[in-house]
Design a protein around this motif. Structure first.
Motif, short mmCIF file in Angstrom:
data_model
loop_
_atom_site.label_atom_id
_atom_site.label_comp_id
_atom_site.label_asym_id
_atom_site.label_seq_id
_atom_site.Cartn_x
_atom_site.Cartn_y
_atom_site.Cartn_z
N ALA A 75 0.83 -1.20 0.00
CA ALA A 75 0.00 0.00 0.00
C ALA A 75 0.87 1.26 0.00
N GLN A 76 1.99 1.18 0.71
CA GLN A 76 2.92 2.31 0.74
C GLN A 76 3.50 2.58 -0.64
N GLU A 77 3.84 1.52 -1.37
CA GLU A 77 4.37 1.69 -2.72
C GLU A 77 3.34 2.31 -3.64
N GLN A 78 2.06 1.98 -3.44
CA GLN A 78 1.01 2.52 -4.29
C GLN A 78 0.77 4.02 -4.05
N ARG A 79 1.31 4.54 -2.94
CA ARG A 79 1.13 5.95 -2.62
C ARG A 79 2.39 6.77 -2.85
N SER A 80 3.46 6.14 -3.37
CA SER A 80 4.76 6.81 -3.42
C SER A 80 5.18 7.15 -4.84
N LEU A 81 6.02 8.18 -4.95
CA LEU A 81 6.55 8.65 -6.23
C LEU A 81 8.07 8.56 -6.21
N PHE A 82 8.65 8.28 -7.37
CA PHE A 82 10.11 8.33 -7.55
C PHE A 82 10.41 9.63 -8.29
N VAL A 83 11.17 10.51 -7.65
CA VAL A 83 11.41 11.85 -8.18
C VAL A 83 12.91 12.05 -8.37
N SER A 84 13.30 12.59 -9.54
CA SER A 84 14.70 12.92 -9.80
C SER A 84 14.74 14.15 -10.69
N GLY A 85 15.94 14.64 -10.96
CA GLY A 85 16.10 15.82 -11.80
C GLY A 85 16.22 17.12 -11.04
N PHE A 86 16.03 17.11 -9.71
CA PHE A 86 16.15 18.33 -8.94
C PHE A 86 17.63 18.67 -8.71
N ALA A 87 17.87 19.90 -8.33
CA ALA A 87 19.24 20.37 -8.14
C ALA A 87 19.87 19.69 -6.92
N ARG A 88 21.18 19.44 -7.02
CA ARG A 88 21.89 18.86 -5.88
C ARG A 88 21.82 19.81 -4.69
N GLY A 89 21.54 19.27 -3.52
CA GLY A 89 21.40 20.09 -2.33
C GLY A 89 19.97 20.47 -2.02
N THR A 90 19.02 20.04 -2.87
CA THR A 90 17.61 20.35 -2.60
C THR A 90 17.18 19.68 -1.30
N ALA A 91 16.51 20.42 -0.44
CA ALA A 91 16.07 19.90 0.85
C ALA A 91 14.78 19.09 0.70
N ALA A 92 14.59 18.14 1.61
CA ALA A 92 13.38 17.32 1.60
C ALA A 92 12.14 18.19 1.82
N GLU A 93 12.29 19.28 2.60
CA GLU A 93 11.15 20.15 2.86
C GLU A 93 10.66 20.82 1.59
N GLU A 94 11.58 21.16 0.66
CA GLU A 94 11.19 21.79 -0.59
C GLU A 94 10.34 20.84 -1.43
N LEU A 95 10.76 19.55 -1.48
CA LEU A 95 9.97 18.57 -2.24
C LEU A 95 8.62 18.34 -1.57
N ALA A 96 8.61 18.30 -0.24
CA ALA A 96 7.35 18.09 0.47
C ALA A 96 6.39 19.25 0.21
N ALA A 97 6.93 20.48 0.18
CA ALA A 97 6.07 21.64 -0.07
C ALA A 97 5.51 21.62 -1.49
N TYR A 98 6.35 21.20 -2.46
CA TYR A 98 5.88 21.18 -3.85
C TYR A 98 4.78 20.13 -4.04
N PHE A 99 5.03 18.89 -3.57
CA PHE A 99 4.04 17.84 -3.80
C PHE A 99 2.87 17.92 -2.82
N GLY A 100 2.96 18.81 -1.82
CA GLY A 100 1.82 19.02 -0.94
C GLY A 100 0.64 19.62 -1.66
N ALA A 101 0.88 20.20 -2.85
CA ALA A 101 -0.23 20.75 -3.63
C ALA A 101 -1.14 19.66 -4.17
#
Length: 794
Positions: A75-101
């Motif tokens: 069930a966890q896999e069915q709710r998860s995304l694999f994300v790449s291409g972001f800049a090195r050093g990007t914080a986890a909070e930035e990704l959480a804020a973007y996908f929170g939309a």
């Protein structure tokens, strides 16, 4: 309805649908049948002997807990995304804020080592679908590549402490084997001691899953498939992780991938997989490993190998391995070995015993790759071929397996027929009833006198073939072992004539030992017996123990060493010359080991009568004793008898194998003893240096004059100079040595050179011993002029 209208079925059916009938336990998708009526739970990796035991296991807390955990992970896999291409050093909070939309974000797991990708877990599966439905994603001016998280098989959690076993040392292995009751039990115990633990298997599974997840990002629809030792049923501690990266599905999808959003940053935009050469593909795979797989290091491509690979090591797990892109045949070889191991319970114990024996005798094990030694795969095929040729056979030939294959098992890879059944339950049980210990003894007897170079061992036919029947493409060599599917491949093509001859010699010595009581009967005095003694290099000679190593040197009849002055002095002086002057070892007088039948006073090693200067500092402050005639140590004959009298009968055994061993020792005579130290690696790189000294580093020219001991002295000197002329503060090795004459009237005379290392023998001493075992006898023959047309040197 209250049911007061009289009896009838209506009130019962009105209460609701009837419960579904309970399925039998063997119908559970996690259960697979085993031969002879057993079952195995794949989820818990537990075997059950019958249906009641299986049903009890399926109702148990362990199985229910793992089922619940697996459902949660999926069930966890069915709710998860694999994300790449972001800049090195990007914080986890930035990704959480973007996908929170798109919905509530539960967690963001970043690639901690390189920051190349992240796993974003959302609260609802619908939130993930909304994110995937959006055609483009961008963060901080960079296009994001967003895909569903890779679905992977459930890996049950480690059972905790004890899941990872440390490899046993030689002493620990010997002590563990000596506790068994018989050799059959030793062989079964050996499998458990050497095979991978559950924790190690899980670690490899997780590493494969990591590779699959990363490579799927760059090569859509690709597959990372393990093969070889990790999964073929003959795994061992420390074995490499061999992987196949299947790019065929990716090649067909490449054109559409180029047109997708963000393709301008894709690693596939610069190369056409369908037309790329193997070196280009390997460099591409190596680039992904270096840049995107956490913990991977020491990555390098080997395009010149027979099967080009990318080698790597993994920091956290300590595993080494390689990835190939064109080796699908290896998958079928792996499945074939698994089938053989499952077909008969004697196959794996025999395979493990032969492989460890060969490694201990210096016949197998190539840590740097290549070399003239046998690989584990070649040794396993030797065992399978032997089992195919027993009467009645233990395993069927590959040609017979092909006839049993169903339509779903028909496979042709690169033009080679790889058809055989995948289920061992389809094979008829063998009518052969030999025990594993008997099979091991017969293995050594069969291959002790086998003509390796004059015929081909064919697992396809289950018999030895004449050389012409192997085909023109088959590469003939000193040992001809045909791959069961790729018939043009000689699995032992790297084995030299010298190694093949040593294999035969070691098999003959092992076969002789397997006929003795020391092999069949447990020692009552705590000594090595059975497999424990078989695995000791050189220890199968009479009189050798767990801490001593023997080198047997045949003595030609014309030398008559039993007559006074008939050769003892010359033989011992020749041994001294080889050790001291040729190999640059330090030798000082020593006392012989305390043995039954040994003389009361030891005699020192005599000086070489030919002369030969002592290396500086070898005997500083030590005065060597003058040469004296050897002192006999045999039992004196009764008065009134002469040498022509028949030998006295042996005393009856009182303690089984130990008594037999002591009687053999009484036939030996101490000649000399000494203490030795080894300061340099004089056994490594000799062939290359010999060629350089002879032919100016041109290996193609013949080695005329290569039997000169003067040349061997120069080779040792070159090794010493390379390591530094100054003597190191501590020697590499120390050992006590004694030379004895054995044989007498019952058999040909021979010199037994006994080496006793101090402290206990380690890998370095074993390497030195294997070298000396092959080097010393021919060097001594050259020194003393033994051989056709050779005259003794004065």
């Amino acid at each position: 309805m209250d049911g007061d209208g009289g009896p009838g079925p209506e009130p019962v059916t009105a209460a609701g649908p009837s419960p579904a009938p309970e399925l039998p336990p063997e119908a559970d998708p996690d259960v697979e049948p085993l031969p002879r009526g057993g079952f195995r739970c794949r989820l818990c990796q537990v075997a059950a002997a019958n249906r009641p035991s299986l049903a009890e296991h399926l109702r148990g807390k362990k199985h229910q807990r793992l089922q619940s955990l697996r459902a949660e992970r999926r069930a966890q896999e069915q709710r998860s995304l694999f994300v790449s291409g972001f800049a090195r050093g990007t914080a986890a909070e930035e990704l959480a804020a973007y996908f929170g939309a798109f919905g509530e974000v539960v967690a963001v797991v970043m690639d901690k080592e390189k920051g190349a990708y992240a796993i974003v877990e959302l609260r609802e599966a619908a939130s993930r679908e909304r994110a995937l439905a959006q055609p483009q994603h961008a963060l901080a001016g960079r296009s994001l590549r967003v895909r569903p998280r890779e679905q992977k098989d459930f890996a049950r959690p480690s059972p905790g402490r004890g899941a990872h076993r440390e490899p046993l040392g030689a002493g620990q292995l010997e002590r563990a084997l000596c506790q068994a009751n018989d050799v059959d039990a030793q062989m079964e115990q050996l499998v458990g001691l050497l095979e991978l633990s559950e924790g190690e298997r899980r670690l490899r599974h997780l590493l494969v899953a990591l590779f699959q997840e990363v490579f799927s990002e760059f090569f859509p629809s690709c597959s990372v498939l393990p093969f070889g030792s990790s999964v073929n049923g003959f795994d061992a501690h420390g074995c490499d992780l061999d992987l196949l990266l299947d790019l065929e599905p990716t090649k067909s999808l490449q054109s559409s991938a180029r047109g997708s959003p963000g393709a301008e940053e894709s690693i596939l935009s610069d190369i056409d997989l369908a037309s790329a050469s193997p070196p280009e593909l390997l460099e591409l795979v190596a680039a992904v490993l270096r840049r995107c797989v956490p913990g991977v290091r020491r990555v390098h491509a080997v395009p010149t190998a027979r099967r080009p690979v990318v080698k790597f090591s993994h920091k956290q797990s300590g595993l080494a391995g390689d990835i190939s892109v064109d080796n699908r045949l290896a998958l079928h070889n792996t499945r074939f070995l698994r089938l053989c191991g499952e077909a008969d319970e004697r196959v794996r114990p025999l395979g493990y015993a032969v492989r460890l024996w060969a490694k201990q005798q210096g016949l197998a094990g190539n840590p740097a790759g290549g070399g003239p030694l046998l690989t584990n795969y070649a040794l396993t095929l030797l065992v399978l071929f032997f089992l195919q040729t027993r009467s009645p056979p233990v395993l069927p030939a590959v040609a017979q397996l092909r006839e049993l294959a169903g339509d779903e098992d028909r496979v042709v890879v690169a033009g080679w027929d790889c058809s055989f059944p995948r289920d061992a339950a389809l094979l008829e049980p063998s009518a052969n009833s030999e025990s594993p210990s008997s099979l091991l003894a017969e293995f050594f007897r069969v291959f002790g006198d086998f003509d390796f170079s004059g015929q081909v061992l064919s697992l396809r036919e289950g018999r030895a073939l004449p050389l012409p029947e192997a085909g023109e493409l088959f590469k003939q060599g000193s040992l001809n072992l045909q791959d069961p599917f790729e018939l043009s491949h000689n699995v032992a093509a790297n084995v030299t004539e010298k190694t093949a001859a040593r294999l035969g010699h070691c098999c003959r010595a092992a076969a002789k030992y397997c006929r003795s009581l020391q092999y069949r009967c447990k020692s009552t005095k705590g000594r090595g017996w059975g497999l424990a003694r078989l695995f000791q290099p050189g220890a199968v000679e009479p009189g050798a123990g767990a801490a001593s190593f023997l080198i047997s040197i045949p003595v030609p009849a014309p030398w008559c060493p039993e007559e006074p002055g008939g050769g003892f002095k010359e033989i011992c002086a020749g041994i001294a010359f080889v050790l001291r002057d040729v190999l640059r070892c330090s030798c000082t007088p020593g006392k012989p080991p305390k043995q039954l039948g040994a003389p009361r006073a030891g005699q020192s090693l005599p000086q070489d009568p030919v002369g030969g200067k002592e290396p500086p500092g070898d005997t500083a402050g030590v005065e060597e004793e003058p040469l004296q005639p050897p002192t006999a140590s045999k039992r004196p004959q009764p008065d009134g008898t002469d040498g022509a009298a028949p030998p006295r009968a042996k005393r009856p055994r009182v303690n089984g194998p130990e008594q037999e061993e002591e009687e053999d020792e009484e036939e030996e005579e101490v000649v000399a003893s000494w203490s030795c130290t080894v300061w340099h690696h004089v056994w490594t790189g000799r062939r290359r240096l010999r060629r350089q000294l002879l032919h100016g580093a041109s290996p193609e020219e013949p080695e005329e004059g290569g039997d000169s001991l003067e040349l061997e002295q120069k080779v040792s000197e070159a090794i010493v100079q390379h390591e530094g002329a100054a003597r190191p503060p501590e020697p590499l090795l120390r050992f006590e040595a004694s030379a004895r004459l054995a044989g007498g009237g019952r058999r040909e005379p021979r010199v037994l050179l006994r080496l006793t290392p101090s402290p206990a023998p380690g890998p370095l001493f074993r390497d030195f011993f294997h070298f000396l075992q092959a080097f010393l006898p021919p060097a001594l023959r050259r020194r003393l002029g033994w051989g056709p047309g050779a005259a003794p040197q004065s």
